[in-house]
Design an enzyme around this catalytic site. Structure first.
Site, short mmCIF file in Angstrom:
data_model
loop_
_atom_site.label_atom_id
_atom_site.label_comp_id
_atom_site.label_asym_id
_atom_site.label_seq_id
_atom_site.Cartn_x
_atom_site.Cartn_y
_atom_site.Cartn_z
CB CYS A 53 -5.29 7.05 9.80
SG CYS A 53 -5.85 5.58 8.95
CB ILE A 62 2.80 18.00 5.00
CG1 ILE A 62 1.93 19.24 4.85
CG2 ILE A 62 1.94 16.75 5.04
CD1 ILE A 62 1.24 19.33 3.49
CE LYS A 75 -2.97 2.62 3.20
NZ LYS A 75 -2.04 3.60 3.77
#
Length: 419
Positions: free
Chosen positions: A118, A125, A24
């Site tokens: 989540c 960031i 993923k």
């Protein structure tokens, strides 16, 4: 409003084989990276999860022809157009931030909604933004819902990350592949997924050295061509199934696995007393309770993965004494504790550490607050006496391909219902 739940009647032994999906955390970066190609890209081994579908639809919003067929994606960027990316899609998954690096690298500008995913406490960031600015981008964060990135030109830079970040390392690589001159990322993340993304970019003609070490050098190139690429197996999905097998496995064989990528977990499971057999691309696990208590501390790769501290927790109720789990990466990642307490677990968490004592779990109604908490609750449900009902399963489907079907095939009494 009706919603799907997962129900598990615990106590059933697991026996059989599982094929591990593609990674993923590679796929969610490599799909955005395809927009850097001039021409056609074919990806193999993708996980069949909702995050992949969302990212493919974001490519389509840029007028990219994208055909997703099971584990395979074909992309043609010939008609690509720069366009603002809508907030409603972007906010559903955190990895949409890779569109920033890829679009900046391709167009030198982008407007993108703020990323979701989540809720794991603070996950800023800022390191990504620091990297983009060093490459020459100006960033407008005046909107509450989106971010605008513009660069007159991208120039290579020496970037030292203040903290080790997989996302920032990959995003800066994506933005830097077309930058003039050399970019150096120091204190870079070493995770296998970083190496996978670098290998994909190199398959298209990028000049990248040092992926998998703390210093990555990228020499900018004019153009990236199309390519065909196979994504690595998912070490977190593999690790989650290893924990489920250790909890209830008579004999579970996991295929399509890179044993080196799950080494930290394997060693910890062996410390517990789990019977593990390792071959080239498969691992065989047999339950051997009662287990010995262990202490776990999450670290950056190759240390114990933060993504596996939740899935391993239910095993620690099957031990002979107290265990401690400390998450140094995401100290707020303990929302599963309250849900386990509903099942009768003797567990407490404080300031990034959980104290776990031997417990008998009972079925209960629980809530998956995030993806890996969902895996934890499934493992707990497999162990528990009675029926466990898991709500908010959309998080689980974001990261685990056909998990209900896989567990059913192994002998678990598990099903879905709409309530």
């Amino acid at each position: 409003m009706a919603q799907e739940v997962i129900k598990i009647r615990g106590g059933q032994a697991l026996k059989g084989e599982v094929e591990i999906s593609g990674a993923k955390n590679s796929a969610v970066a490599i799909i955005p990276a395809t927009l850097l190609a001039q021409g056609q890209v074919k990806l193999e081994g993708l996980p069949q999860i909702s995050d992949v579908e969302t990212l493919v639809s974001l490519l389509e919003d840029l007028n990219i022809e994208a055909r997703l067929n099971g584990k395979q994606l074909e992309v043609d960027t010939t008609q690509i157009e720069n366009a603002p990316l809508p907030n409603n899609k972007v906010e559903s998954l955190r990895a949409s931030y890779y569109m920033m690096g890829a679009m900046l690298g391709r167009f030198k500008k982008c407007v993108i909604g703020l990323p979701g995913g989540c809720p794991l406490g603070p996950r800023p960031i800022d390191q990504h933004i620091k990297g983009f600015k060093a490459l020459g981008a100006e960033i407008d964060e005046s909107s509450n819902t989106s971010m605008k990135l513009v660069a007159k030109e991208l120039r290579g830079a020496h970037i030292f990350l203040d903290m080790v970040s997989v996302g920032a390392t990959i995003n800066i690589m994506l933005a830097a592949v077309h930058a003039k001159g050399q970019t150096v990322i120091d204190n870079a993340a070493k995770e296998p997924e970083v190496v996978d993304v670098a290998n994909f970019l190199m398959s298209m003609g990028a000049d990248i050295r040092g992926a998998g070490t703390t210093s990555i050098k990228i020499n900018g190139v004019e153009e990236l061509k199309g390519s065909e690429y196979q994504i690595i197996p998912d070490r977190i999905e593999a690790g989650s199934y290893m924990c489920m097998a250790a909890a209830m496995g008579e004999e579970v064989i996991l295929h399509n696995i890179v044993p080196k990528h799950v080494e930290a977990l394997t060693v910890k499971l062996q410390e517990l007393g789990v019977d593990i057999e390792i071959e080239d691309e498969k691992i065989i696990i047999r339950k051997q309770t009662p287990y010995k208590n262990v202490d776990i501390k999450t670290l950056v790769y190759p240390g114990f993965a933060t993504d596996l501290q939740q899935p391993i927790t239910p095993l620690l109720f099957m031990t002979e004494g107290p265990s401690f789990v400390t998450d140094t990466i995401y100290p707020a990642r303990f929302k599963h504790v309250e849900e386990l307490q509903r099942m009768g677990a003797n567990i407490k968490s404080d300031e990034g550490t959980a104290v776990i004592k031997p417990s008998t779990l009972n079925g209960a109604e629980v809530y998956a607050s995030d993806l890996r908490a969902g895996a934890c609750l499934i493992t707990a449900g497999l162990i528990a006496e009675g029926v466990t009902t898991i709500f908010n399963v959309k998080h689980i489907y974001r990261g685990y391909t056909n998990i209900v079907e896989h567990l059913k095939a192994l002998g678990a009494d598990i099903w879905t219902e709409t309530v």
